[in-house]
Design a protein around this motif. Structure first.
Motif, PDB file in Angstrom:
ATOM      1  N   HIS A  47       0.852  -1.185   0.000  1.00 59.00           N
ATOM      2  CA  HIS A  47       0.000   0.000   0.000  1.00 59.00           C
ATOM      3  C   HIS A  47       0.885   1.230   0.000  1.00 59.00           C
ATOM      4  O   HIS A  47       1.811   1.329   0.791  1.00 59.00           O
ATOM      5  N   SER A  48       0.567   2.164  -0.853  1.00 63.96           N
ATOM      6  CA  SER A  48       1.319   3.406  -0.808  1.00 63.96           C
ATOM      7  C   SER A  48       0.535   4.383   0.053  1.00 63.96           C
ATOM      8  O   SER A  48      -0.670   4.534  -0.107  1.00 63.96           O
ATOM      9  N   LYS A  49       1.213   4.981   0.989  1.00 64.34           N
ATOM     10  CA  LYS A  49       0.562   5.926   1.891  1.00 64.34           C
ATOM     11  C   LYS A  49       0.936   7.322   1.434  1.00 64.34           C
ATOM     12  O   LYS A  49       2.091   7.725   1.528  1.00 64.34           O
ATOM     13  N   LEU A  50      -0.031   8.042   0.937  1.00 60.17           N
ATOM     14  CA  LEU A  50       0.194   9.378   0.411  1.00 60.17           C
ATOM     15  C   LEU A  50      -0.113  10.390   1.492  1.00 60.17           C
ATOM     16  O   LEU A  50      -1.183  10.360   2.095  1.00 60.17           O
ATOM     17  N   THR A  51       0.837  11.248   1.782  1.00 56.77           N
ATOM     18  CA  THR A  51       0.614  12.326   2.742  1.00 56.77           C
ATOM     19  C   THR A  51       0.780  13.654   2.021  1.00 56.77           C
ATOM     20  O   THR A  51       1.590  13.780   1.101  1.00 56.77           O
ATOM     21  N   THR A  52      -0.022  14.613   2.440  1.00 55.02           N
ATOM     22  CA  THR A  52       0.056  15.947   1.867  1.00 55.02           C
ATOM     23  C   THR A  52       0.172  16.958   2.996  1.00 55.02           C
ATOM     24  O   THR A  52      -0.106  16.646   4.146  1.00 55.02           O
ATOM     25  N   LEU A  53       0.565  18.159   2.649  1.00 55.91           N
ATOM     26  CA  LEU A  53       0.653  19.229   3.634  1.00 55.91           C
ATOM     27  C   LEU A  53      -0.757  19.740   3.934  1.00 55.91           C
ATOM     28  O   LEU A  53      -1.551  19.956   3.025  1.00 55.91           O
ATOM     29  N   ASP A  54      -1.055  19.934   5.213  1.00 55.21           N
ATOM     30  CA  ASP A  54      -2.361  20.439   5.627  1.00 55.21           C
ATOM     31  C   ASP A  54      -2.232  21.930   5.916  1.00 55.21           C
ATOM     32  O   ASP A  54      -1.955  22.343   7.046  1.00 55.21           O
ATOM     33  N   PHE A  55      -2.427  22.747   4.893  1.00 55.64           N
ATOM     34  CA  PHE A  55      -2.235  24.187   5.028  1.00 55.64           C
ATOM     35  C   PHE A  55      -3.304  24.840   5.896  1.00 55.64           C
ATOM     36  O   PHE A  55      -3.102  25.931   6.408  1.00 55.64           O
ATOM     37  N   ALA A  95      11.774  24.613   8.206  1.00 54.01           N
ATOM     38  CA  ALA A  95      10.713  25.443   8.771  1.00 54.01           C
ATOM     39  C   ALA A  95       9.343  24.858   8.433  1.00 54.01           C
ATOM     40  O   ALA A  95       8.426  24.853   9.263  1.00 54.01           O
ATOM     41  N   GLN A  96       9.188  24.353   7.226  1.00 47.89           N
ATOM     42  CA  GLN A  96       7.918  23.749   6.801  1.00 47.89           C
ATOM     43  C   GLN A  96       7.575  22.543   7.664  1.00 47.89           C
ATOM     44  O   GLN A  96       6.439  22.361   8.059  1.00 47.89           O
ATOM     45  N   GLU A  97       8.585  21.738   7.979  1.00 48.97           N
ATOM     46  CA  GLU A  97       8.365  20.532   8.775  1.00 48.97           C
ATOM     47  C   GLU A  97       7.850  20.872  10.173  1.00 48.97           C
ATOM     48  O   GLU A  97       7.025  20.154  10.723  1.00 48.97           O
ATOM     49  N   GLY A  98       8.311  21.993  10.721  1.00 50.09           N
ATOM     50  CA  GLY A  98       7.891  22.378  12.060  1.00 50.09           C
ATOM     51  C   GLY A  98       6.581  23.136  12.121  1.00 50.09           C
ATOM     52  O   GLY A  98       5.948  23.197  13.169  1.00 50.09           O
ATOM     53  N   CYS A  99       6.159  23.728  11.006  1.00 48.27           N
ATOM     54  CA  CYS A  99       4.998  24.614  11.039  1.00 48.27           C
ATOM     55  C   CYS A  99       3.785  24.126  10.262  1.00 48.27           C
ATOM     56  O   CYS A  99       2.669  24.563  10.523  1.00 48.27           O
ATOM     57  N   ILE A 100       3.995  23.264   9.296  1.00 47.38           N
ATOM     58  CA  ILE A 100       2.886  22.809   8.461  1.00 47.38           C
ATOM     59  C   ILE A 100       2.722  21.303   8.665  1.00 47.38           C
ATOM     60  O   ILE A 100       3.557  20.524   8.224  1.00 47.38           O
ATOM     61  N   PRO A 101       1.648  20.894   9.341  1.00 42.30           N
ATOM     62  CA  PRO A 101       1.457  19.463   9.569  1.00 42.30           C
ATOM     63  C   PRO A 101       1.078  18.735   8.287  1.00 42.30           C
ATOM     64  O   PRO A 101       0.630  19.339   7.319  1.00 42.30           O
ATOM     65  N   THR A 102       1.278  17.420   8.303  1.00 41.04           N
ATOM     66  CA  THR A 102       0.890  16.610   7.155  1.00 41.04           C
ATOM     67  C   THR A 102      -0.363  15.824   7.506  1.00 41.04           C
ATOM     68  O   THR A 102      -0.677  15.611   8.675  1.00 41.04           O
ATOM     69  N   GLN A 103      -1.076  15.415   6.474  1.00 39.61           N
ATOM     70  CA  GLN A 103      -2.268  14.594   6.662  1.00 39.61           C
ATOM     71  C   GLN A 103      -2.226  13.448   5.680  1.00 39.61           C
ATOM     72  O   GLN A 103      -1.707  13.582   4.585  1.00 39.61           O
TER      73      GLN A 103
END
Length: 130
Positions: A47-55, A95-103
């Motif tokens: 299974h490929s687990k696709l994550t995106t940024l949750d802006f 900075a993105q890793e610390g401020c923008i969560p993924t879903q």
């Protein structure tokens, strides 16, 4: 085929992904030959687990603050353009890793972008019908 030369290397991004490579007939009048091979399922991920940024849940003030603290003149000084770009990208991703969560994307929404809501889908449908 030119004087017995044969392709004996198949490039993949994963070891064991391709198997049973066979040489077939030529392509029309060309001296090129067709190849047949099988994709082996054992090497693929189940299974490929696709994550995106949750802006929507992003903390842009913290993002702006983190990037504002960096002395860009000193960080980017004297480097080549490519090196400066890599340094900038590194700071931006940190900075993105610390401020923008993924879903995680669910199977239902994997074919459309997260900003595509019902209203936009209706408009696109209307446009296609027209």
């Amino acid at each position: 085929m030119k004087r017995g030369a044969i392709l004996d290397l198949v490039l993949t991004n994963e070891e064991g992904l391709v198997g049973d490579v066979k040489l077939k007939g030529s392509l029309g009048c060309s001296d090129h030959k067709m190849m047949e091979f099988k994709m082996l399922r054992a090497a693929r991920r189940a299974h490929s687990k696709l994550t995106t940024l949750d802006f929507r849940k992003a903390d842009f003030s913290l993002f702006r603050d983190l990037l504002g603290r960096i002395p860009w003149d000193k960080v980017l000084e004297g480097g080549r353009t490519q090196d400066s770009g890599l340094v900038f990208k590194g700071h931006l991703l940190q900075a993105q890793e610390g401020c923008i969560p993924t879903q995680k994307k669910s199977g239902k929404n994997t074919k459309r972008p997260p900003w595509m809501n019902k209203e936009l889908l209706g408009k696109v449908k209307h446009k296609k019908e027209a």
